[in-house]
Design a protein around this motif. Structure first.
Motif, PDB file in Angstrom:
ATOM      1  N   UNK A 164      33.548  40.293  45.254  1.00  0.00           N
ATOM      2  CA  UNK A 164      34.955  40.675  45.411  1.00  0.00           C
ATOM      3  C   UNK A 164      35.632  40.652  44.047  1.00  0.00           C
ATOM      4  N   UNK A 165      36.497  41.616  43.814  1.00  0.00           N
ATOM      5  CA  UNK A 165      37.222  41.669  42.546  1.00  0.00           C
ATOM      6  C   UNK A 165      38.266  40.558  42.495  1.00  0.00           C
ATOM      7  N   UNK A 177      33.707  44.282  42.399  1.00  0.00           N
ATOM      8  CA  UNK A 177      33.309  44.429  41.000  1.00  0.00           C
ATOM      9  C   UNK A 177      31.802  44.306  40.902  1.00  0.00           C
ATOM     10  N   UNK A 178      31.214  45.136  40.035  1.00  0.00           N
ATOM     11  CA  UNK A 178      29.808  44.941  39.657  1.00  0.00           C
ATOM     12  C   UNK A 178      29.831  44.212  38.320  1.00  0.00           C
ATOM     13  N   UNK A 179      29.184  43.064  38.283  1.00  0.00           N
ATOM     14  CA  UNK A 179      29.226  42.238  37.082  1.00  0.00           C
ATOM     15  C   UNK A 179      27.853  42.245  36.417  1.00  0.00           C
ATOM     16  N   UNK A 208      31.685  47.849  36.543  1.00  0.00           N
ATOM     17  CA  UNK A 208      31.998  48.902  37.498  1.00  0.00           C
ATOM     18  C   UNK A 208      32.832  48.342  38.623  1.00  0.00           C
ATOM     19  N   UNK A 209      33.466  49.253  39.346  1.00  0.00           N
ATOM     20  CA  UNK A 209      34.305  48.823  40.478  1.00  0.00           C
ATOM     21  C   UNK A 209      34.277  49.871  41.569  1.00  0.00           C
ATOM     22  N   UNK A 248      35.891  54.770  42.444  1.00  0.00           N
ATOM     23  CA  UNK A 248      34.592  54.202  42.048  1.00  0.00           C
ATOM     24  C   UNK A 248      34.333  54.640  40.617  1.00  0.00           C
ATOM     25  N   UNK A 249      34.040  53.715  39.734  1.00  0.00           N
ATOM     26  CA  UNK A 249      33.685  54.105  38.362  1.00  0.00           C
ATOM     27  C   UNK A 249      32.843  53.011  37.719  1.00  0.00           C
TER      28      UNK A 249
END
Ligand SMILES: CC(C)(COP(=O)(O)OP(=O)(O)OC[C@H]1O[C@@H](n2cnc3c(N)ncnc32)[C@H](O)[C@@H]1OP(=O)(O)O)[C@@H](O)C(=O)NCCC(=O)NCCS
Length: 149
Positions: free
Chosen positions: A5-6, A45-47, A54-55, A70-71
């Motif tokens: 989760x962001x 979030x991709x960490x 990325x999100x 999405x980016x």
């Protein structure tokens, strides 16, 4: 890579990722913060190495999920980050008994269209002059199998 989760602290990194993709409709830090007020909204979030790379944001509107944004950072492209974020979206959709995922994508955004096709989306419609009164939006949909009882 982890997908989680962001958090509010991620928003400056999200805005920096948006800035790496000129022309992509940017939400900015305020846009992501505003989503916190919407209980149907999920931002992930991709960490990678402790940094947001990325999100994704989507709304869970049973029986649909609407993918809003999405980016991925330029440095992280073609490493499966967007696929991992979409994979999590599908998990949320399945847990929420949603049966379709919908999105809009610029007709000229070949990387995104390739990504969505690879992940099972099909073009189901078109909105002329959707972006800046110029480019059309393709409406893409992936129908999900109903959940096992
Ligand atoms: C579209 C975007 C999110 C893809 O992110 P990514 O992390 O690089 O995508 P992935 O690595 O998960 O790619 C998965 C598959 O999508 C397709 N794909 C992704 N980028 C592609 C490209 N530039 N050209 C062709 N196919 C592409 C491929 O099939 C790829 O699989 P492969 O690498 O094994 O060939 C990224 O390019 C981006 O952030 N673009 C700017 C923002 C944007 O346009 N978002 C889409 C909003 S609708």
């Amino acid at each position: 890579m982890i997908v989680r989760r962001a958090r509010r602290e991620d928003y400056p990194a999200f805005a920096a990722i948006e800035a790496e993709h000129p022309g992509y409709p940017a939400w900015g830090e305020k846009g992501f913060a505003a989503e916190e007020e919407n209980r149907n909204s999920v931002t992930l979030a991709a960490e990678v190495d402790g940094k947001a790379a990325g999100f994704i944001n989507f709304w869970v509107l049973r029986p649909q999920v609407q993918l809003n944004t999405l980016a991925v950072s330029r440095a992280g492209l073609r490493a499966g980050i967007a696929s991992a974020l979409l994979g999590k979206l599908f998990e949320y959709a399945s847990k929420s008994a949603c049966t379709e995922v919908d999105l809009e994508v610029n007709e000229h955004n070949a990387p995104a269209i390739a990504l969505y096709r690879a992940r099972g989306f099909e073009v189901v419609g078109k909105r002329p002059k959707f972006y800046n009164n110029a480019d059309a939006a393709l409406l893409m949909r992936r129908v999900l199998p109903p959940r096992e009882p």
